[in-house]
Design an enzyme around this catalytic site. Sequence first.
Site, mmCIF file in Angstrom:
data_model
loop_
_atom_site.group_PDB
_atom_site.id
_atom_site.type_symbol
_atom_site.label_atom_id
_atom_site.label_comp_id
_atom_site.label_asym_id
_atom_site.label_seq_id
_atom_site.Cartn_x
_atom_site.Cartn_y
_atom_site.Cartn_z
ATOM 1 C CG MET A 108 -2.389 4.054 4.649
ATOM 2 S SD MET A 108 -1.629 4.518 2.962
ATOM 3 C CE MET A 108 -2.612 5.562 2.611
ATOM 4 C CB SER A 109 -2.392 -1.617 8.191
ATOM 5 O OG SER A 109 -2.465 -3.014 8.721
ATOM 6 C CG HIS A 132 -0.345 -0.169 2.577
ATOM 7 N ND1 HIS A 132 0.652 0.815 3.164
ATOM 8 C CD2 HIS A 132 -0.335 -1.463 3.370
ATOM 9 C CE1 HIS A 132 1.027 0.268 4.387
ATOM 10 N NE2 HIS A 132 0.719 -0.937 4.293
ATOM 11 C CD GLU A 133 1.568 6.448 -1.192
ATOM 12 O OE1 GLU A 133 1.393 5.527 -2.334
ATOM 13 O OE2 GLU A 133 2.722 6.869 -0.908
ATOM 14 C CD GLN A 166 7.287 6.405 14.467
ATOM 15 O OE1 GLN A 166 8.707 6.546 13.980
ATOM 16 N NE2 GLN A 166 6.798 6.145 15.445
ATOM 17 C CE LYS A 167 -0.290 -0.329 11.205
ATOM 18 N NZ LYS A 167 0.349 -1.507 11.221
ATOM 19 C CG ASP A 168 4.286 -2.061 11.911
ATOM 20 O OD1 ASP A 168 3.260 -2.580 12.292
ATOM 21 O OD2 ASP A 168 4.414 -2.206 10.605
ATOM 22 C CG HIS A 213 4.414 -1.664 2.146
ATOM 23 N ND1 HIS A 213 2.778 -2.376 2.026
ATOM 24 C CD2 HIS A 213 4.894 -2.346 3.047
ATOM 25 C CE1 HIS A 213 2.547 -3.012 2.813
ATOM 26 N NE2 HIS A 213 4.039 -3.109 3.594
HETATM 27 O O1 PAF Z 1 6.695 -5.023 8.651
HETATM 28 C C1 PAF Z 1 6.457 -6.068 7.884
HETATM 29 O O2 PAF Z 1 5.892 -6.070 6.937
HETATM 30 C C2 PAF Z 1 7.166 -7.356 8.402
HETATM 31 O O3 PAF Z 1 7.059 -7.433 10.090
HETATM 32 C C3 PAF Z 1 8.815 -7.591 7.854
HETATM 33 C C4 PAF Z 1 9.751 -6.388 8.570
HETATM 34 C C5 PAF Z 1 8.744 -7.521 6.396
HETATM 35 C C6 PAF Z 1 9.422 -8.713 8.496
HETATM 36 O O4 PAF Z 1 8.843 -9.865 7.795
#
Ligand code: PAF
Length: 360
Positions: free
Chosen positions: A233-234, A61-62, A197-199, A64
């Site tokens: 976004m997720s 998504h946006e 930053q979301k994660d 990434h």
């Molecule tokens: O954030 C993600 O999409 C995943 O945790 C990652 C960093 C690609 C590891 O599988």
Amino acid sequence: MALRNQFMRAYPLRSYSSSCRRQRHVPFTIFRDVAGLREVRRPMFQPPNKVGFVPTMGALHEGHLSLVRHALNENNHVFVSIFVNPTQFGVNEDLDSYPKTWASDLEKLKTLQDEHLQSNTGGRDSRIQGIFAPSVKTMYPVLPPSSEIDGDGSFVTITPLSNWLEGASRPVFFRGVATVCMKLFNIVQPDRVYFGQKDVQQSVLIRRMVKDFHIPTQVRVIETSRESDGLAMSSRNVYLGERRRADVAILSKALFAARSTYDSGETSAQAIRQAAWRVFDELRHAGQWQANSCKLEVDYIALSGPDDMATFDDAAHVDPKEGAILSAAMKVFPVDHPANDEERGQISVRLIDNVLLSAK
Ligand code: PAF
């Protein structure tokens, strides 16, 4: 056998061969194994080359794409991985149903690359060099990947960070993330790696791993991309469906309210967290949070140190010179009164989000 079936579903052979055909239409190489990628990577060790790497699990998504854009702007070669990593899913989690959108992922990256090349007015001719999309066997060559807490295998564990917040609800998650990122970093050997930053807890974990294991890469953490109503976004947002989607912006709304409280001078951890809880309490009915279409359950609203994610207790104060991270997780239950097949098949979705309380 059940485990094998699970992976065959996640990686059907047919989709492998059809995706190989598709690769002829995209301007970058799809690497399925380590040796091929290393061969292309090798000459890039020569200065002044810089390699940026964006690890993903696909369903792009946006958010990434924003990581890839940053990588293209800061390096001349970029690799993206697409690998749904089994070891970061607990045994009862959504590995089987995790969205897989290979063709549209490639299309999005191709469009991004085209736009980037057209906008590049000279200087560094940066481009996506390849997509690393390995099989589970390539990534876990010795033992099948285990999602059991006491399962066998070679794992990277980073404690106590992995046990807190997200780790408290998802006990194998951070072990799986650290393990797969260590493998990916060893394979790609990037100069810079890009995380969202979301994660936030994941990005703190990766910084810690890079520091503790002396991995020669720079960790870049890029601001969260949001929908127009504030929802972060997720890839998992696609599970929500229309009616639940309309209800879940409350999570970011609560975090933004707490951030405003901090920005207006409040430093008490209790008062800042309460500002977020107050937004949820508008939805409290008969002992539960009830949105228009579905029940919500707040797992945590936590204030943590910006470098180690150690949580502040209510008596603590944020040091404005240091700032803090306010993070939250919320479980979204299936709609109360399903009106169609999509709604009848809904699963609960766990959403996470955070805001930075900036150092002043
Ligand atoms: O954030 C993600 O999409 C995943 O945790 C990652 C960093 C690609 C590891 O599988």
